[in-house]
Motif scaffolding. Structure first.
Motif, PDB file in Angstrom:
ATOM      1  N   THR A   1     -11.031 -43.040  18.663  1.00  0.00           N
ATOM      2  CA  THR A   1     -11.244 -44.208  17.814  1.00  0.00           C
ATOM      3  C   THR A   1     -10.567 -45.445  18.408  1.00  0.00           C
ATOM      4  O   THR A   1     -11.151 -46.537  18.422  1.00  0.00           O
ATOM      5  N   ASP A   2      -9.356 -45.271  18.921  1.00  0.00           N
ATOM      6  CA  ASP A   2      -8.641 -46.398  19.530  1.00  0.00           C
ATOM      7  C   ASP A   2      -9.375 -46.901  20.775  1.00  0.00           C
ATOM      8  O   ASP A   2      -9.474 -48.116  20.991  1.00  0.00           O
ATOM      9  N   TRP A   3      -9.887 -45.973  21.591  1.00  0.00           N
ATOM     10  CA  TRP A   3     -10.640 -46.347  22.798  1.00  0.00           C
ATOM     11  C   TRP A   3     -11.851 -47.179  22.401  1.00  0.00           C
ATOM     12  O   TRP A   3     -12.139 -48.207  23.013  1.00  0.00           O
ATOM     13  N   LEU A   4     -12.564 -46.723  21.373  1.00  0.00           N
ATOM     14  CA  LEU A   4     -13.739 -47.450  20.897  1.00  0.00           C
ATOM     15  C   LEU A   4     -13.354 -48.823  20.343  1.00  0.00           C
ATOM     16  O   LEU A   4     -14.013 -49.826  20.632  1.00  0.00           O
ATOM     17  N   ALA A   5     -12.278 -48.878  19.560  1.00  0.00           N
ATOM     18  CA  ALA A   5     -11.846 -50.142  18.959  1.00  0.00           C
ATOM     19  C   ALA A   5     -11.483 -51.183  20.014  1.00  0.00           C
ATOM     20  O   ALA A   5     -11.780 -52.369  19.858  1.00  0.00           O
ATOM     21  N   LYS A   6     -10.863 -50.752  21.112  1.00  0.00           N
ATOM     22  CA  LYS A   6     -10.505 -51.681  22.186  1.00  0.00           C
ATOM     23  C   LYS A   6     -11.741 -52.302  22.828  1.00  0.00           C
ATOM     24  O   LYS A   6     -11.648 -53.328  23.487  1.00  0.00           O
TER      25      LYS A   6
ATOM     26  N   ASN B   1     -14.450 -52.986  20.913  1.00  0.00           N
ATOM     27  CA  ASN B   1     -15.127 -53.590  19.764  1.00  0.00           C
ATOM     28  C   ASN B   1     -16.227 -52.722  19.163  1.00  0.00           C
ATOM     29  O   ASN B   1     -17.249 -53.234  18.702  1.00  0.00           O
ATOM     30  N   PHE B   2     -16.005 -51.408  19.182  1.00  0.00           N
ATOM     31  CA  PHE B   2     -16.911 -50.486  18.507  1.00  0.00           C
ATOM     32  C   PHE B   2     -16.165 -49.856  17.339  1.00  0.00           C
ATOM     33  O   PHE B   2     -14.968 -49.599  17.417  1.00  0.00           O
ATOM     34  N   GLY B   3     -16.884 -49.615  16.269  1.00  0.00           N
ATOM     35  CA  GLY B   3     -16.285 -48.993  15.095  1.00  0.00           C
ATOM     36  C   GLY B   3     -15.962 -47.528  15.340  1.00  0.00           C
ATOM     37  O   GLY B   3     -16.334 -46.955  16.356  1.00  0.00           O
ATOM     38  N   PRO B   4     -15.292 -46.912  14.382  1.00  0.00           N
ATOM     39  CA  PRO B   4     -14.878 -45.520  14.550  1.00  0.00           C
ATOM     40  C   PRO B   4     -16.047 -44.553  14.386  1.00  0.00           C
ATOM     41  O   PRO B   4     -17.059 -44.872  13.762  1.00  0.00           O
ATOM     42  N   LEU B   5     -15.871 -43.391  14.952  1.00  0.00           N
ATOM     43  CA  LEU B   5     -16.768 -42.282  14.651  1.00  0.00           C
ATOM     44  C   LEU B   5     -16.466 -41.820  13.231  1.00  0.00           C
ATOM     45  O   LEU B   5     -15.320 -41.875  12.781  1.00  0.00           O
ATOM     46  N   LYS B   6     -17.470 -41.372  12.525  1.00  0.00           N
ATOM     47  CA  LYS B   6     -17.287 -40.894  11.156  1.00  0.00           C
ATOM     48  C   LYS B   6     -17.410 -39.376  11.137  1.00  0.00           C
ATOM     49  O   LYS B   6     -18.315 -38.804  11.746  1.00  0.00           O
ATOM     50  N   ASP B   7     -16.494 -38.730  10.440  1.00  0.00           N
ATOM     51  CA  ASP B   7     -16.534 -37.282  10.280  1.00  0.00           C
ATOM     52  C   ASP B   7     -17.671 -36.940   9.320  1.00  0.00           C
ATOM     53  O   ASP B   7     -17.653 -37.340   8.160  1.00  0.00           O
ATOM     54  N   VAL B   8     -18.679 -36.248   9.802  1.00  0.00           N
ATOM     55  CA  VAL B   8     -19.855 -35.935   8.984  1.00  0.00           C
ATOM     56  C   VAL B   8     -20.040 -34.434   8.773  1.00  0.00           C
ATOM     57  O   VAL B   8     -21.079 -34.001   8.274  1.00  0.00           O
TER      58      VAL B   8
ATOM     59  N   PHE C   1     -17.518 -43.284  28.684  1.00  0.00           N
ATOM     60  CA  PHE C   1     -17.029 -42.740  27.415  1.00  0.00           C
ATOM     61  C   PHE C   1     -16.838 -41.231  27.533  1.00  0.00           C
ATOM     62  O   PHE C   1     -15.811 -40.693  27.116  1.00  0.00           O
ATOM     63  N   ALA C   2     -17.799 -40.537  28.118  1.00  0.00           N
ATOM     64  CA  ALA C   2     -17.711 -39.081  28.264  1.00  0.00           C
ATOM     65  C   ALA C   2     -16.506 -38.691  29.115  1.00  0.00           C
ATOM     66  O   ALA C   2     -15.797 -37.728  28.793  1.00  0.00           O
ATOM     67  N   GLU C   3     -16.263 -39.438  30.181  1.00  0.00           N
ATOM     68  CA  GLU C   3     -15.118 -39.133  31.035  1.00  0.00           C
ATOM     69  C   GLU C   3     -13.814 -39.246  30.243  1.00  0.00           C
ATOM     70  O   GLU C   3     -12.920 -38.407  30.381  1.00  0.00           O
ATOM     71  N   PHE C   4     -13.713 -40.274  29.414  1.00  0.00           N
ATOM     72  CA  PHE C   4     -12.516 -40.424  28.587  1.00  0.00           C
ATOM     73  C   PHE C   4     -12.391 -39.263  27.598  1.00  0.00           C
ATOM     74  O   PHE C   4     -11.347 -38.616  27.516  1.00  0.00           O
ATOM     75  N   VAL C   5     -13.448 -39.012  26.841  1.00  0.00           N
ATOM     76  CA  VAL C   5     -13.397 -37.978  25.795  1.00  0.00           C
ATOM     77  C   VAL C   5     -13.091 -36.608  26.396  1.00  0.00           C
ATOM     78  O   VAL C   5     -12.211 -35.880  25.917  1.00  0.00           O
ATOM     79  N   LEU C   6     -13.797 -36.244  27.441  1.00  0.00           N
ATOM     80  CA  LEU C   6     -13.606 -34.916  28.028  1.00  0.00           C
ATOM     81  C   LEU C   6     -12.282 -34.801  28.772  1.00  0.00           C
ATOM     82  O   LEU C   6     -11.793 -33.693  28.990  1.00  0.00           O
ATOM     83  N   GLY C   7     -11.691 -35.926  29.127  1.00  0.00           N
ATOM     84  CA  GLY C   7     -10.409 -35.911  29.816  1.00  0.00           C
ATOM     85  C   GLY C   7      -9.207 -35.769  28.903  1.00  0.00           C
ATOM     86  O   GLY C   7      -8.080 -35.597  29.386  1.00  0.00           O
ATOM     87  N   LEU C   8      -9.415 -35.829  27.597  1.00  0.00           N
ATOM     88  CA  LEU C   8      -8.307 -35.646  26.662  1.00  0.00           C
ATOM     89  C   LEU C   8      -7.822 -34.197  26.699  1.00  0.00           C
ATOM     90  O   LEU C   8      -8.560 -33.290  27.089  1.00  0.00           O
TER      91      LEU C   8
END
Length: 98
Positions: A24-29, A31-38, A66-73
């Motif tokens: 969420t922080d990566w997206l906010a930096k 200027n994208f809103g958060p992912l929503k838990d669905v 984005f994928a590189e960031f997410v999968l790198g966590l």
């Protein structure tokens, strides 16, 4: 005219919430809103044994970035992390750590 990209992120049910906050922080930096838990919005008589986060973004960043960031966590169960990006035009991409 807008160009929308759909994003879905699936994780195991017990992942550390700080990892989703990092996404969420990566997206906010950028200027994208958060992912929503669905995950609670699916059908059936049981809660799925996963978490599911979703969003749609206009003029989204390069999905590979984005994928590189997410999968790198440092996920506890990286084998259960699946990221899907669906551009308005073109093919859907499914990203997993190999």
């Amino acid at each position: 005219m807008s160009v929308v990209t759909g994003v879905c992120l699936f994780t195991g049910p017990a992942e550390d919430p700080r990892l989703i906050k990092a996404v969420t922080d990566w997206l906010a930096k950028r200027n994208f809103g958060p992912l929503k838990d669905v995950a609670d919005h699916g059908g059936g008589t049981k809660h799925p044994q996963r978490r599911e986060y979703s969003a749609g973004y206009n003029y989204f960043v390069n999905p590979a970035e984005f994928a590189e960031f997410v999968l790198g966590l440092e996920w506890d169960w990286p084998e259960n992390v699946v990221l899907i990006t669906q551009p308005e035009h073109g093919r859907m991409s499914v990203w997993r750590r190999t």
